[in-house]
Design a protein around this motif. Structure first.
Motif, PDB file in Angstrom:
ATOM      1  N   ASN A 169       0.795  -1.220   0.000  1.00  0.00           N
ATOM      2  CA  ASN A 169       0.000   0.000   0.000  1.00  0.00           C
ATOM      3  C   ASN A 169       0.832   1.277   0.000  1.00  0.00           C
ATOM      4  N   ILE A 170       2.155   1.156  -0.039  1.00  0.00           N
ATOM      5  CA  ILE A 170       2.970   2.367  -0.137  1.00  0.00           C
ATOM      6  C   ILE A 170       3.690   2.365  -1.488  1.00  0.00           C
ATOM      7  N   GLY A 171       4.078   3.539  -1.942  1.00  0.00           N
ATOM      8  CA  GLY A 171       4.686   3.657  -3.271  1.00  0.00           C
ATOM      9  C   GLY A 171       6.109   3.110  -3.314  1.00  0.00           C
ATOM     10  N   VAL A 172       6.614   3.016  -4.535  1.00  0.00           N
ATOM     11  CA  VAL A 172       7.964   2.469  -4.716  1.00  0.00           C
ATOM     12  C   VAL A 172       8.999   3.298  -3.972  1.00  0.00           C
ATOM     13  N   GLY A 173       8.812   4.623  -3.991  1.00  0.00           N
ATOM     14  CA  GLY A 173       9.773   5.506  -3.331  1.00  0.00           C
ATOM     15  C   GLY A 173       9.876   5.186  -1.860  1.00  0.00           C
ATOM     16  N   LYS A 174       8.716   5.003  -1.223  1.00  0.00           N
ATOM     17  CA  LYS A 174       8.711   4.710   0.206  1.00  0.00           C
ATOM     18  C   LYS A 174       9.246   3.305   0.470  1.00  0.00           C
ATOM     19  N   GLN A 175       8.961   2.394  -0.448  1.00  0.00           N
ATOM     20  CA  GLN A 175       9.485   1.033  -0.284  1.00  0.00           C
ATOM     21  C   GLN A 175      11.008   1.058  -0.250  1.00  0.00           C
ATOM     22  N   GLN A 176      11.562   1.891  -1.120  1.00  0.00           N
ATOM     23  CA  GLN A 176      13.012   2.044  -1.164  1.00  0.00           C
ATOM     24  C   GLN A 176      13.534   2.488   0.204  1.00  0.00           C
ATOM     25  N   LEU A 177      12.777   3.420   0.824  1.00  0.00           N
ATOM     26  CA  LEU A 177      13.195   3.915   2.136  1.00  0.00           C
ATOM     27  C   LEU A 177      13.106   2.816   3.183  1.00  0.00           C
ATOM     28  N   VAL A 178      12.084   1.967   3.075  1.00  0.00           N
ATOM     29  CA  VAL A 178      11.949   0.864   4.018  1.00  0.00           C
ATOM     30  C   VAL A 178      13.150  -0.074   3.879  1.00  0.00           C
ATOM     31  N   GLU A 179      13.568  -0.308   2.650  1.00  0.00           N
ATOM     32  CA  GLU A 179      14.754  -1.145   2.419  1.00  0.00           C
ATOM     33  C   GLU A 179      15.963  -0.561   3.151  1.00  0.00           C
ATOM     34  N   ILE A 180      16.093   0.757   3.052  1.00  0.00           N
ATOM     35  CA  ILE A 180      17.240   1.390   3.706  1.00  0.00           C
ATOM     36  C   ILE A 180      17.110   1.278   5.215  1.00  0.00           C
ATOM     37  N   ALA A 181      15.875   1.459   5.710  1.00  0.00           N
ATOM     38  CA  ALA A 181      15.653   1.314   7.156  1.00  0.00           C
ATOM     39  C   ALA A 181      16.048  -0.088   7.599  1.00  0.00           C
ATOM     40  N   LYS A 182      15.713  -1.057   6.778  1.00  0.00           N
ATOM     41  CA  LYS A 182      16.039  -2.448   7.077  1.00  0.00           C
ATOM     42  C   LYS A 182      17.561  -2.627   7.182  1.00  0.00           C
ATOM     43  N   ALA A 183      18.263  -1.978   6.265  1.00  0.00           N
ATOM     44  CA  ALA A 183      19.722  -2.068   6.284  1.00  0.00           C
ATOM     45  C   ALA A 183      20.289  -1.362   7.519  1.00  0.00           C
ATOM     46  N   LEU A 184      19.697  -0.199   7.857  1.00  0.00           N
ATOM     47  CA  LEU A 184      20.189   0.550   9.016  1.00  0.00           C
ATOM     48  C   LEU A 184      20.035  -0.273  10.278  1.00  0.00           C
ATOM     49  N   ASN A 185      18.962  -1.037  10.339  1.00  0.00           N
ATOM     50  CA  ASN A 185      18.709  -1.870  11.508  1.00  0.00           C
ATOM     51  C   ASN A 185      19.851  -2.859  11.725  1.00  0.00           C
ATOM     52  N   LYS A 186      20.515  -3.222  10.656  1.00  0.00           N
ATOM     53  CA  LYS A 186      21.622  -4.177  10.762  1.00  0.00           C
ATOM     54  C   LYS A 186      22.946  -3.450  10.970  1.00  0.00           C
ATOM     55  N   SER A 187      22.891  -2.238  11.472  1.00  0.00           N
ATOM     56  CA  SER A 187      24.055  -1.363  11.686  1.00  0.00           C
ATOM     57  C   SER A 187      25.041  -1.465  10.535  1.00  0.00           C
ATOM     58  N   VAL A 188      24.558  -1.032   9.392  1.00  0.00           N
ATOM     59  CA  VAL A 188      25.340  -1.098   8.174  1.00  0.00           C
ATOM     60  C   VAL A 188      26.410  -0.007   8.157  1.00  0.00           C
ATOM     61  N   LYS A 189      27.560  -0.316   7.587  1.00  0.00           N
ATOM     62  CA  LYS A 189      28.602   0.697   7.428  1.00  0.00           C
ATOM     63  C   LYS A 189      28.810   1.034   5.967  1.00  0.00           C
ATOM     64  N   VAL A 190      28.553   0.045   5.118  1.00  0.00           N
ATOM     65  CA  VAL A 190      28.641   0.303   3.680  1.00  0.00           C
ATOM     66  C   VAL A 190      27.327  -0.123   3.042  1.00  0.00           C
ATOM     67  N   LEU A 191      26.684   0.822   2.404  1.00  0.00           N
ATOM     68  CA  LEU A 191      25.390   0.573   1.792  1.00  0.00           C
ATOM     69  C   LEU A 191      25.584   0.542   0.269  1.00  0.00           C
ATOM     70  N   ILE A 192      25.162  -0.568  -0.348  1.00  0.00           N
ATOM     71  CA  ILE A 192      25.287  -0.651  -1.802  1.00  0.00           C
ATOM     72  C   ILE A 192      23.907  -0.422  -2.400  1.00  0.00           C
ATOM     73  N   LEU A 193      23.782   0.529  -3.281  1.00  0.00           N
ATOM     74  CA  LEU A 193      22.485   0.808  -3.899  1.00  0.00           C
ATOM     75  C   LEU A 193      22.586   0.589  -5.395  1.00  0.00           C
ATOM     76  N   ASP A 194      21.819  -0.386  -5.878  1.00  0.00           N
ATOM     77  CA  ASP A 194      21.849  -0.699  -7.305  1.00  0.00           C
ATOM     78  C   ASP A 194      20.692   0.022  -7.974  1.00  0.00           C
ATOM     79  N   GLU A 195      20.978   1.019  -8.761  1.00  0.00           N
ATOM     80  CA  GLU A 195      19.957   1.804  -9.463  1.00  0.00           C
ATOM     81  C   GLU A 195      18.840   2.247  -8.518  1.00  0.00           C
TER      82      GLU A 195
END
Lengths: 516, 442
Positions: free
Chosen positions: A145-171
């Protein structure tokens, strides 16, 4: 910048697939808290490199070293790279649509108490993470029920939860509209301030120029160069030169338009949303196309561009309400796709893989698939003709493949798109509707596709070009319609158009359609 | 190609004997398995497997399952499944038997009636699948119950006998004609026709390849291919023609052969066939290319029921009566044949010939185990394992980036060892595989 310590170094990475050397001695150095862009044409080896880094290709399947925080790492799968603090966010998102934001963030990583999931902690943490990425939605909202843009943000939140130091973003911004892209880029910049490095793969060079600190350019599996954006004064042309190995003097082929009379016209077109009856996706829209003319359609994502195009193309989207289509002065009925094809319409979808091609098929079958009757005697398909036609398009469109018997899934994005174009050129259309024809395609192939589009116009066909990239519209189109919330808001001749005026019409409902 | 002196060139040419092309490698593997199984049982049964009597029996006993497999592979290519075929067969069988017994309907008309019943049932199921959008799994699960019950209502759960003329299609053989040769002349003639046809087909294929400008395989490959195929045909012909007096190649085998040729042509060479693959491969893309996917789905389901009714009639003719238990679990045999023959569960992939070979694997296995005196209980277990392993090996091979079984077999011939590729899609944090991004570009 260069004072920052090096957090990650990939040294002399070589990765071979049976028969192909995908990466050869590629090196990459990422400093703590920088945004490092990786540029290269499709097939240059960017994604392979990221898969090596994230453990998709485990240690032992490549040669070379990954040095992370001073240690040589041996990632055996994605889990182990994530545990070390390297997270990859794919172009196609890996979220479960039927689960909530919270559930997705903690999927596979659920906080537990006495063996049961501790939803209270989960939701609390989710709220904090959402705040960090600037998402104010209820964490109980379902992903679908949320747009692609927000989904992208959720993905990043998910990564942050894992105390990420290097974030790889493919397109990361491929599927986002301008505003969402901007928000995402700002977020990546914000993370940089908190010491998180980002590696970003993108075809959108303007975005790279805007946010990246350094750029590594890969071509044909080799590291070409690493540029420091500020020190080297990098701009788009500089990046393109590195990517293609030559400078494209012009990003669009030269063309002198030969525009004829109006031959195609849509009047007062109204279409409802397929599920929600009260929602109008196309409102009272009218447009005309002249022979030999490239007509651009500009609009933000969700403005109704694709809906307009697909509903004209044999009512393949939404519930048709009212409107007329005229071709060569006569009103025509396009009740289904077959009728649209018979009337000389062609529609190249924005979603090549889902709507444009049968990925199980081979090249020759794909090319003839929209007009089999043309190479058939009665119900029987003539294989020899099919082969000959496929060969002809392979040569004329320069489709890179050893044989037209090869499966389309083996082709790169640009070559797949050429197959789709060939498929529609084979139907011998008078009007081609091209929906984002260069999405996800590398610079070199883009140039070739621009050439094909111009060639089609030169043959006297009409072309409707839908694109999210304003420079593309400005560079190719003779006239540009702007769409906002399902309605056509403006029609601007290319000579007088510029990004600012287009953007204004794309974001406001002022009604000023020039009559032809 | 002929100038290709690399070690792999020879291997590729060799593959061409069995139809070359990457799209056929799966069938190549399964064909190998079939040959291996035949040889194994021939050895284990001391030559009983490839005896005249057994081969004739094998054909007449499994022809109806293979006929079902033809329809089933088209249903599965289109992305559906049909669970009702056994019940439809039983229903058509009882209707035909009753019509002949109660109304004295002449048997040729009864066959037409049976096909019409199949068409009506197929239209009913096709309507629900194609135009209402109920998944075929559900529609045909319902059909499985409906037509089984229908069979028992019409036949009062009794057995209904059928007249003699009708039994020809199930238990008839090619007639004895011409001078006495010690063999069935008709069968010999049929064999001869096939021998000539094999040569002509290969010759024509070479000619077409030349016209199309692609290099045909070296001549020796073609000759070897023709010699091998014709040797098999001649061997089989002699066996079929040399059976007990009064027996020869079964009529049901002829029906099967004609259907295989016809449907291979339909699926490979016609617009409709292309549309079936297109709808199964990517329905949305097919629709946007002007394919009327509903009509394709409707026709595919309808065709399946027509073939099911034909299979049912052949079975009734063979067992001289229609009963309430006819066609029980046929759907499973037909579906197994299709998947062993290389079709994909998700649709879009599969061939008629592959399914026939898959069906033959099951048939030979069943038959051989029976000849060895293995009980029906164990036969089921073995068949189940064979299905699982055949498809499992295929799926595993694909996930390893190799095309199929044959990729596995020829792996050692490639350029030395490279480490096994991991599956392209790797779950990270417990996200189901289906939700992971598909791995395409590199």
């Amino acid at each position: 910048m260069s004072a920052e310590p090096i957090i990650l170094e990939m040294r002399a990475i070589t990765k071979e697939f049976p028969g192909v050397k995908a990466l050869s001695n590629v090196s990459l150095t990422v400093r703590a808290g920088e945004i490092h862009a990786i540029c290269g044409e499709n097939g240059a080896g960017k994604s392979t490199l990221m898969k090596v880094l994230s453990g998709v290709y485990p240690y032992g399947t490549y040669s070379g070293d990954i040095v992370y925080q001073g240690q040589v790492m041996h990632f055996k799968d994605i889990r182990s790279s994530e545990a070390a603090g390297i997270a990859i966010i794919h172009q196609e998102l890996a979220l479960v649509p039927e689960l909530s934001i919270t559930e997705n963030i903690f999927l596979g990583n659920e906080p537990t108490k006495w063996g049961a999931i501790d939803w209270i902690t989960a939701k609390k943490t989710a709220l904090e993470l959402l705040a960090r990425v600037g998402l104010r939605d209820d964490p109980d909202t379902l992903i679908k029920n949320i747009g692609v843009g927000k989904q992208q943000l959720v993905e990043i939140a998910k990564a942050l939860n894992k105390s990420v130091k290097v974030l790889i973003l493919d397109e990361p911004t491929a599927a986002l509209n301008e505003a969402d892209s901007q928000h995402l880029l700002d977020l990546i910049r914000g993370l940089k301030g908190k010491g998180i490095s980002s590696i970003m793969i993108s075809h959108k060079l303007n975005e790279i120029e805007q946010v990246a600190d350094s750029i590594t350019i890969i071509r044909d599996g080799l590291t070409i160069e690493t540029l420091d954006v500020v020190a080297d004064g990098v701009n788009e042309d500089r990046i393109i030169r590195g990517m293609v190995g030559r400078s494209l003097e012009s990003r669009f082929p030269d063309r002198t338009p030969h525009i004829g009379d109006v031959f195609f016209e849509v009047r007062n077109w109204n279409v409802q949303h397929p599920q929600v009856a009260e929602r109008m996706v196309v409102k009272n829209s009218s447009l005309t196309v002249r022979k030999g003319e490239i007509v651009g359609i500009a609009g933000l994502m969700g403005a109704g561009r694709t809906e307009l195009a697909m509903s004209i193309f044999g009512r393949s989207y939404g519930n048709f309400l009212s409107g007329q289509v005229f071709k060569d002065g006569k009103e025509i009925e396009l009740r289904n796709v077959a009728e649209a094809i018979d009337h000389g319409l062609a529609y190249v979808s924005e979603d090549r893989k889902a709507l444009g091609l049968n990925l199980l098929d081979d090249i020759k079958r794909s090319i003839v698939s929209a007009k089999l009757s043309k190479i058939s005697a009665g119900p029987v398909v003539n294989d020899s003709k099919e082969y000959a036609i496929a060969e002809r398009y392979r040569t004329s469109l320069r489709i890179k493949t050893p044989s037209v018997d090869a499966g389309v899934n083996k082709l790169s994005g640009g070559n797949q798109q050429k197959v789709v174009l060939a498929k529609w050129m084979f139907t011998d259309p008078d009007l081609l509707i091209l929906d984002e024809p260069t999405r996800g395609i590398d610079v070199g192939a883009k140039y070739e596709i621009y050439g094909i589009i111009q060639e089609l116009a030169a043959q006297g066909k009409g072309v409707i070009l839908i694109s999210s990239e304003l420079p593309e519209l400005l560079g190719l189109a003779d006239r540009i319609y702007t769409v906002f919330e399902g309605a056509i808001t403006d029609c601007i001749p290319a000579e007088t158009a510029d990004p600012e005026t287009l953007m204004k019409s794309m974001t406001s409902a002022r009604k000023k359609v020039h009559s032809i | 190609m002929s100038a290709d002196t690399s070690p792999r060139g020879g291997l590729r040419d060799l593959k061409k004997i069995f139809g070359g092309g990457s799209s056929n490698v799966r069938q190549f593997g399964i064909l190998f398995s079939l040959i291996a199984i035949v040889v194994l049982f021939q050895f284990l049964t001391n030559g009983l497997t490839l005896s005249s009597g057994n081969l004739i029996n094998l054909v007449s006993q499994y022809s109806y399952i293979l006929i079902l497999a033809i329809g089933m592979v088209m249903v599965i290519i289109a992305g559906h499944i049909d669970l009702s075929v056994g019940s439809v067969a039983a229903f058509a069988g009882i209707v035909v038997a009753t019509a002949m017994q109660e109304w004295n309907l002449p048997w040729p008309l009864a066959i037409l009636l049976g096909l019409a019943v199949g068409a009506l049932i197929g239209a009913w199921q096709g309507f629900w699948v194609a135009y209402i959008g109920v998944p075929a799994f559900i529609v045909t699960l319902a059909g499985m119950l409906i037509w089984r019950g229908g069979n028992q209502v019409i036949g009062n759960a009794n057995t209904v006998p059928v007249p003699e003329g009708f039994t020809t299609i199930g238990s008839g053989y090619l007639p004895e004609v011409g001078p006495f040769t010690g063999y069935n002349n008709f069968t010999l003639l049929l064999g001869l026709i096939i021998v000539v046809a094999v040569v002509m087909v290969e010759w024509r294929a070479r000619r077409v390849q030349k016209i199309m400008g692609s290099e045909p395989a070296p001549l020796w490959v073609s000759i070897l291919k023709v010699v091998l195929l014709d040797a098999v045909v001649i061997y089989a012909t002699v066996l079929f023609a040399g059976g007990r007096v009064g027996t020869s190649f079964p009529v049901s085998g002829i029906i099967l052969g004609v259907l295989v040729l016809f449907y291979s042509f339909i699926t490979r060479n016609t617009i409709f066939g292309r549309h079936v693959y297109a709808v199964g491969g990517n329905k949305l893309a097919a629709e946007l290319s002007g394919v009327k996917s509903r009509r394709v789905n409707f026709l595919v389901m309808m065709n399946m029921s027509i073939l099911a009714s034909l299979a049912g009639m052949i079975f009734v003719a063979r067992s001289v009566a229609s009963g309430p238990q006819d066609g029980l679990s046929w759907e499973l045999d037909a579906i197994a044949a299709v998947f062993i023959g290389g079709a994909a569960v998700s649709g879009g992939i599969g061939t008629v010939t592959g399914s026939i070979v898959g069906g033959l694997v099951m048939a030979v296995l069943n038959n051989g185990l029976q000849l060895l005196g293995v009980g029906a209980d164990r036969v089921q277990i073995i068949k189940g394992l064979v299905l699982l392993i055949a498809v499992g090996v295929d799926v595993w091979n694909k996930s390893q980036g190799r095309p199929s079984l044959i990729g596995f077999l020829t792996r050692k011939n490639k350029t030395g060892e490279f480490p096994a590729e991991p599956p392209a899609v790797v779950p990270t944090s417990g996200t189901p595989d289906t939700a992971r991004p598909s791995d395409v570009s590199t």
